[in-house]
Scaffold this motif. Structure first.
Motif, PDB file in Angstrom:
ATOM      1  N   GLY A   1      -5.603  -8.340 -17.328  1.00  0.00           N
ATOM      2  CA  GLY A   1      -5.885  -7.198 -16.465  1.00  0.00           C
ATOM      3  C   GLY A   1      -5.559  -7.488 -15.016  1.00  0.00           C
ATOM      4  O   GLY A   1      -5.074  -6.616 -14.289  1.00  0.00           O
ATOM      5  N   PHE A   2      -5.797  -8.728 -14.578  1.00  0.00           N
ATOM      6  CA  PHE A   2      -5.489  -9.107 -13.202  1.00  0.00           C
ATOM      7  C   PHE A   2      -3.981  -9.085 -12.952  1.00  0.00           C
ATOM      8  O   PHE A   2      -3.521  -8.643 -11.895  1.00  0.00           O
ATOM      9  CB  PHE A   2      -6.054 -10.495 -12.905  1.00  0.00           C
ATOM     10  CG  PHE A   2      -5.827 -10.955 -11.496  1.00  0.00           C
ATOM     11  CD1 PHE A   2      -6.535 -10.387 -10.448  1.00  0.00           C
ATOM     12  CD2 PHE A   2      -4.900 -11.952 -11.219  1.00  0.00           C
ATOM     13  CE1 PHE A   2      -6.315 -10.806  -9.136  1.00  0.00           C
ATOM     14  CE2 PHE A   2      -4.675 -12.376  -9.927  1.00  0.00           C
ATOM     15  CZ  PHE A   2      -5.391 -11.801  -8.875  1.00  0.00           C
ATOM     16  N   VAL A   3      -3.207  -9.538 -13.930  1.00  0.00           N
ATOM     17  CA  VAL A   3      -1.751  -9.509 -13.803  1.00  0.00           C
ATOM     18  C   VAL A   3      -1.252  -8.070 -13.661  1.00  0.00           C
ATOM     19  O   VAL A   3      -0.404  -7.767 -12.809  1.00  0.00           O
ATOM     20  CB  VAL A   3      -1.084 -10.191 -15.015  1.00  0.00           C
ATOM     21  CG1 VAL A   3       0.422  -9.934 -15.023  1.00  0.00           C
ATOM     22  CG2 VAL A   3      -1.362 -11.678 -14.998  1.00  0.00           C
ATOM     23  N   ILE A   4      -1.789  -7.166 -14.491  1.00  0.00           N
ATOM     24  CA  ILE A   4      -1.401  -5.755 -14.410  1.00  0.00           C
ATOM     25  C   ILE A   4      -1.774  -5.176 -13.050  1.00  0.00           C
ATOM     26  O   ILE A   4      -1.024  -4.381 -12.461  1.00  0.00           O
ATOM     27  CB  ILE A   4      -2.075  -4.946 -15.539  1.00  0.00           C
ATOM     28  CG1 ILE A   4      -1.600  -5.441 -16.911  1.00  0.00           C
ATOM     29  CG2 ILE A   4      -1.798  -3.460 -15.377  1.00  0.00           C
ATOM     30  CD1 ILE A   4      -0.132  -5.239 -17.162  1.00  0.00           C
ATOM     31  N   LEU A   5      -2.941  -5.576 -12.536  1.00  0.00           N
ATOM     32  CA  LEU A   5      -3.375  -5.101 -11.217  1.00  0.00           C
ATOM     33  C   LEU A   5      -2.403  -5.543 -10.132  1.00  0.00           C
ATOM     34  O   LEU A   5      -1.998  -4.736  -9.283  1.00  0.00           O
ATOM     35  CB  LEU A   5      -4.776  -5.628 -10.913  1.00  0.00           C
ATOM     36  CG  LEU A   5      -5.317  -5.327  -9.504  1.00  0.00           C
ATOM     37  CD1 LEU A   5      -5.457  -3.825  -9.298  1.00  0.00           C
ATOM     38  CD2 LEU A   5      -6.655  -6.019  -9.278  1.00  0.00           C
ATOM     39  N   ILE A   6      -2.012  -6.821 -10.150  1.00  0.00           N
ATOM     40  CA  ILE A   6      -1.073  -7.328  -9.146  1.00  0.00           C
ATOM     41  C   ILE A   6       0.263  -6.599  -9.239  1.00  0.00           C
ATOM     42  O   ILE A   6       0.868  -6.221  -8.230  1.00  0.00           O
ATOM     43  CB  ILE A   6      -0.869  -8.844  -9.328  1.00  0.00           C
ATOM     44  CG1 ILE A   6      -2.171  -9.600  -9.034  1.00  0.00           C
ATOM     45  CG2 ILE A   6       0.250  -9.356  -8.428  1.00  0.00           C
ATOM     46  CD1 ILE A   6      -2.695  -9.430  -7.621  1.00  0.00           C
ATOM     47  N   GLN A   7       0.726  -6.375 -10.459  1.00  0.00           N
ATOM     48  CA  GLN A   7       1.989  -5.660 -10.648  1.00  0.00           C
ATOM     49  C   GLN A   7       1.876  -4.227 -10.128  1.00  0.00           C
ATOM     50  O   GLN A   7       2.802  -3.712  -9.478  1.00  0.00           O
ATOM     51  CB  GLN A   7       2.373  -5.663 -12.125  1.00  0.00           C
ATOM     52  CG  GLN A   7       3.736  -5.059 -12.409  1.00  0.00           C
ATOM     53  CD  GLN A   7       4.095  -5.102 -13.881  1.00  0.00           C
ATOM     54  OE1 GLN A   7       3.261  -5.433 -14.728  1.00  0.00           O
ATOM     55  NE2 GLN A   7       5.340  -4.777 -14.204  1.00  0.00           N
ATOM     56  N   SER A   8       0.749  -3.576 -10.378  1.00  0.00           N
ATOM     57  CA  SER A   8       0.547  -2.198  -9.922  1.00  0.00           C
ATOM     58  C   SER A   8       0.469  -2.125  -8.404  1.00  0.00           C
ATOM     59  O   SER A   8       1.022  -1.198  -7.782  1.00  0.00           O
ATOM     60  CB  SER A   8      -0.732  -1.626 -10.541  1.00  0.00           C
ATOM     61  OG  SER A   8      -0.658  -1.609 -11.946  1.00  0.00           O
ATOM     62  N   LEU A   9      -0.226  -3.073  -7.783  1.00  0.00           N
ATOM     63  CA  LEU A   9      -0.309  -3.098  -6.323  1.00  0.00           C
ATOM     64  C   LEU A   9       1.070  -3.324  -5.704  1.00  0.00           C
ATOM     65  O   LEU A   9       1.414  -2.720  -4.686  1.00  0.00           O
ATOM     66  CB  LEU A   9      -1.281  -4.181  -5.874  1.00  0.00           C
ATOM     67  CG  LEU A   9      -2.761  -3.936  -6.193  1.00  0.00           C
ATOM     68  CD1 LEU A   9      -3.606  -5.137  -5.793  1.00  0.00           C
ATOM     69  CD2 LEU A   9      -3.269  -2.682  -5.490  1.00  0.00           C
ATOM     70  N   GLY A  10       1.858  -4.189  -6.338  1.00  0.00           N
ATOM     71  CA  GLY A  10       3.228  -4.373  -5.884  1.00  0.00           C
ATOM     72  C   GLY A  10       4.026  -3.087  -5.975  1.00  0.00           C
ATOM     73  O   GLY A  10       4.826  -2.770  -5.089  1.00  0.00           O
ATOM     74  N   GLY A  11       3.795  -2.309  -7.049  1.00  0.00           N
ATOM     75  CA  GLY A  11       4.479  -1.024  -7.209  1.00  0.00           C
ATOM     76  C   GLY A  11       4.097  -0.027  -6.133  1.00  0.00           C
ATOM     77  O   GLY A  11       4.940   0.714  -5.620  1.00  0.00           O
ATOM     78  N   ILE A  12       2.814   0.020  -5.768  1.00  0.00           N
ATOM     79  CA  ILE A  12       2.370   0.927  -4.705  1.00  0.00           C
ATOM     80  C   ILE A  12       3.044   0.577  -3.388  1.00  0.00           C
ATOM     81  O   ILE A  12       3.599   1.441  -2.683  1.00  0.00           O
ATOM     82  CB  ILE A  12       0.834   0.872  -4.558  1.00  0.00           C
ATOM     83  CG1 ILE A  12       0.162   1.471  -5.791  1.00  0.00           C
ATOM     84  CG2 ILE A  12       0.386   1.611  -3.302  1.00  0.00           C
ATOM     85  CD1 ILE A  12      -1.345   1.329  -5.794  1.00  0.00           C
ATOM     86  N   PHE A  13       3.007  -0.703  -3.027  1.00  0.00           N
ATOM     87  CA  PHE A  13       3.627  -1.133  -1.781  1.00  0.00           C
ATOM     88  C   PHE A  13       5.127  -0.884  -1.813  1.00  0.00           C
ATOM     89  O   PHE A  13       5.735  -0.524  -0.803  1.00  0.00           O
ATOM     90  CB  PHE A  13       3.331  -2.620  -1.544  1.00  0.00           C
ATOM     91  CG  PHE A  13       3.829  -3.122  -0.223  1.00  0.00           C
ATOM     92  CD1 PHE A  13       3.269  -2.687   0.963  1.00  0.00           C
ATOM     93  CD2 PHE A  13       4.873  -4.032  -0.171  1.00  0.00           C
ATOM     94  CE1 PHE A  13       3.731  -3.149   2.190  1.00  0.00           C
ATOM     95  CE2 PHE A  13       5.349  -4.508   1.041  1.00  0.00           C
ATOM     96  CZ  PHE A  13       4.781  -4.059   2.229  1.00  0.00           C
ATOM     97  N   GLY A  14       5.746  -1.072  -2.993  1.00  0.00           N
ATOM     98  CA  GLY A  14       7.174  -0.838  -3.112  1.00  0.00           C
ATOM     99  C   GLY A  14       7.552   0.607  -2.837  1.00  0.00           C
ATOM    100  O   GLY A  14       8.553   0.875  -2.161  1.00  0.00           O
ATOM    101  N   GLN A  15       6.778   1.549  -3.335  1.00  0.00           N
ATOM    102  CA  GLN A  15       7.074   2.959  -3.084  1.00  0.00           C
ATOM    103  C   GLN A  15       6.921   3.299  -1.609  1.00  0.00           C
ATOM    104  O   GLN A  15       7.741   4.020  -1.027  1.00  0.00           O
ATOM    105  CB  GLN A  15       6.163   3.841  -3.926  1.00  0.00           C
ATOM    106  CG  GLN A  15       6.426   3.738  -5.413  1.00  0.00           C
ATOM    107  CD  GLN A  15       6.165   5.041  -6.141  1.00  0.00           C
ATOM    108  OE1 GLN A  15       6.692   6.090  -5.805  1.00  0.00           O
ATOM    109  NE2 GLN A  15       5.344   4.962  -7.162  1.00  0.00           N
ATOM    110  N   LEU A  16       5.858   2.779  -0.978  1.00  0.00           N
ATOM    111  CA  LEU A  16       5.654   3.038   0.445  1.00  0.00           C
ATOM    112  C   LEU A  16       6.795   2.451   1.272  1.00  0.00           C
ATOM    113  O   LEU A  16       7.336   3.116   2.172  1.00  0.00           O
ATOM    114  CB  LEU A  16       4.318   2.436   0.893  1.00  0.00           C
ATOM    115  CG  LEU A  16       3.052   3.012   0.255  1.00  0.00           C
ATOM    116  CD1 LEU A  16       1.823   2.222   0.705  1.00  0.00           C
ATOM    117  CD2 LEU A  16       2.886   4.482   0.610  1.00  0.00           C
ATOM    118  N   LEU A  17       7.164   1.215   0.971  1.00  0.00           N
ATOM    119  CA  LEU A  17       8.218   0.544   1.726  1.00  0.00           C
ATOM    120  C   LEU A  17       9.586   1.166   1.457  1.00  0.00           C
ATOM    121  O   LEU A  17      10.402   1.328   2.376  1.00  0.00           O
ATOM    122  CB  LEU A  17       8.229  -0.936   1.354  1.00  0.00           C
ATOM    123  CG  LEU A  17       9.164  -1.844   2.163  1.00  0.00           C
ATOM    124  CD1 LEU A  17       8.772  -1.835   3.629  1.00  0.00           C
ATOM    125  CD2 LEU A  17       9.130  -3.272   1.608  1.00  0.00           C
ATOM    126  N   GLY A  18       9.835   1.548   0.203  1.00  0.00           N
ATOM    127  CA  GLY A  18      11.129   2.130  -0.132  1.00  0.00           C
ATOM    128  C   GLY A  18      11.408   3.415   0.621  1.00  0.00           C
ATOM    129  O   GLY A  18      12.528   3.641   1.094  1.00  0.00           O
TER     130      GLY A  18
END
Length: 407
Positions: free
Chosen positions: A48-65
């Motif tokens: 679950g922690f791995v999925i959380l880190i991946q999801s947080l990376g996805g959120i930041f990626g959309q904002l930065l993109g």
């Protein structure tokens, strides 16, 4: 498939490339938890922690993109992010023995897999402005066909090798990067709206804080999506454990998602009819989507059986089919040159619901069971309706501004 004949050749090629890339992406996401638990021998909390880190990376990626679109240029942004995503995927089999490095790699993959999304959606909106709403929907359907194919293949590949799934996902991401390199190198600059092949910094454009201050363009719509994604977590943290606890076969849960994939394709005529008759604008489609989701959860509460789950999935799928193309279409129509920024912001805000929903609903299910979870999901759908209605009212008769700002 005669409807494809109405599109130019470049659209058909783009659809095929999107389908292949979606197939590759779907090879991995169903297996992440299994891989961490089975192959790496870690706990479900670790997974679950791995999925959380991946999801947080996805959120930041959309904002930065969205913020980098005009500063870096669409070609460098899309190709670079896809290539770096492929690099992370290729590295997974070699670094998975190192737990901390593996977690960082999953965050890297979440970041760069999402970094290209606002750029690709904005590119579609700029490049095919006259048919953008229709094309967003067609690409959504193509991507979901790819997801259905990839999900079906993932189980067979996992029996053979988890690492093969990661590598094939990397291959499709690298292939998508090569496609965009070739496609954008041959594309003509877009009639003064945005240069497709050259770096272009927006001269004299508004700053980030000015764009963020235009809340009526994006905020209430984004919050509506957040609550919809929060409520949609019920399928993983409500329906899934309910089916297991009732002694049903696990494949019954998989059949619900098979139904979802089939409906996204064969249900297009009904969705088109809803758009023609009851929800002609993108704002109306958002509201109708939340209503469909709300009805799905009410069906769960009142029927409380597997047939009820099937009917709920039908209703929720139509809600999904309405909302997914509507949000990028609205921003592309109303945000002008700032569309990439607002697509990234709205995507990042909405994804927060997907991050916090599973935990909140999982805790509630452990304590009270499915019915309270379904009531919570119904409440989030109601809030989403209110958010979309407010968004529609605030943007009524809104004129398209060059930068999406109010006059």
């Amino acid at each position: 498939m005669r409807w494809l004949d109405t599109y130019p050749k470049e659209v058909k090629i783009f659809l095929l490339a999107s389908l292949v890339n979606a197939t590759g992406s779907a090879l991995m996401w169903p297996l992440t938890t299994m891989y961490v638990f089975d192959e790496l021998g870690r706990t479900m909390a670790n997974a679950g922690f791995v999925i959380l880190i991946q999801s947080l990376g996805g959120i930041f990626g959309q904002l930065l993109g969205g913020a980098l679109y005009h500063r870096v240029g669409v070609k460098k942004l899309i190709i670079g992010s896809l290539a770096l995503n492929a690099l992370g995927l290729f590295a997974l089999p070699w670094i998975s023995a190192y737990w901390v490095v593996f977690i960082c790699a999953m965050g890297w993959i979440g970041l760069f897999s999402s970094l290209s999304l606002p750029a690709i959606q904005a590119f579609i909106g700029f490049r095919f402005a006259e048919r953008r709403g229709e094309l967003f929907n067609v690409i959504y359907v193509a991507n979901n066909i790819g997801v259905a194919i990839g999900t079906a293949l993932s189980g067979f590949l996992a029996d053979f090798s988890y690492h093969l799934s990661f590598v094939l996902n990397g291959v499709t991401s690298a292939g998508f990067a090569i496609f965009f390199w070739y496609y954008l190198s041959r594309a003509e600059p877009d009639q003064g709206e945005v240069h497709l092949t050259k770096r272009k910094t927006v001269q004299g454009g508004p700053g980030v804080w000015a764009l963020l201050g235009n809340t009526r363009l994006y905020l209430f719509m984004s919050l509506g999506v957040l609550f919809l994604l929060f409520g949609n977590s019920i399928w993983n943290t409500g329906v899934s454990p309910y089916i297991i606890s009732e002694g049903m076969e696990k494949r019954m849960y998989g059949l619900l998602w098979t139904l979802n994939g089939v409906l996204i394709f064969v249900g297009q005529p009904l969705t088109s009819w809803v758009k023609r008759t009851m929800a002609r604008t993108s704002t109306a489609q958002m509201t109708a989507s939340a209503v469909f989701y709300g009805m799905a959860y009410i069906v769960m509460i009142t029927m409380y059986s597997y047939p009820g789950m099937v009917l709920a999935m039908v209703l929720a799928t139509f809600g999904e089919m309405l909302i997914s193309p509507a949000t990028p279409a609205f921003i592309s129509e109303h945000a002008g040159r700032s569309a990439p920024f607002y697509i990234g912001i709205s995507g990042g805000i909405g994804a927060v619901g997907r991050v916090i929903g599973p935990y909140a609903m999982g805790v509630m299910y452990d304590k009270h069971g499915l019915i309270p979870v379904a009531w919570l999901a119904t409440g989030t759908a109601v809030i989403a309706v209110l958010g979309f209605v407010l968004h529609a009212v605030l943007n009524r008769n809104r004129e398209v501004k060059e930068y999406g700002l109010d006059a």
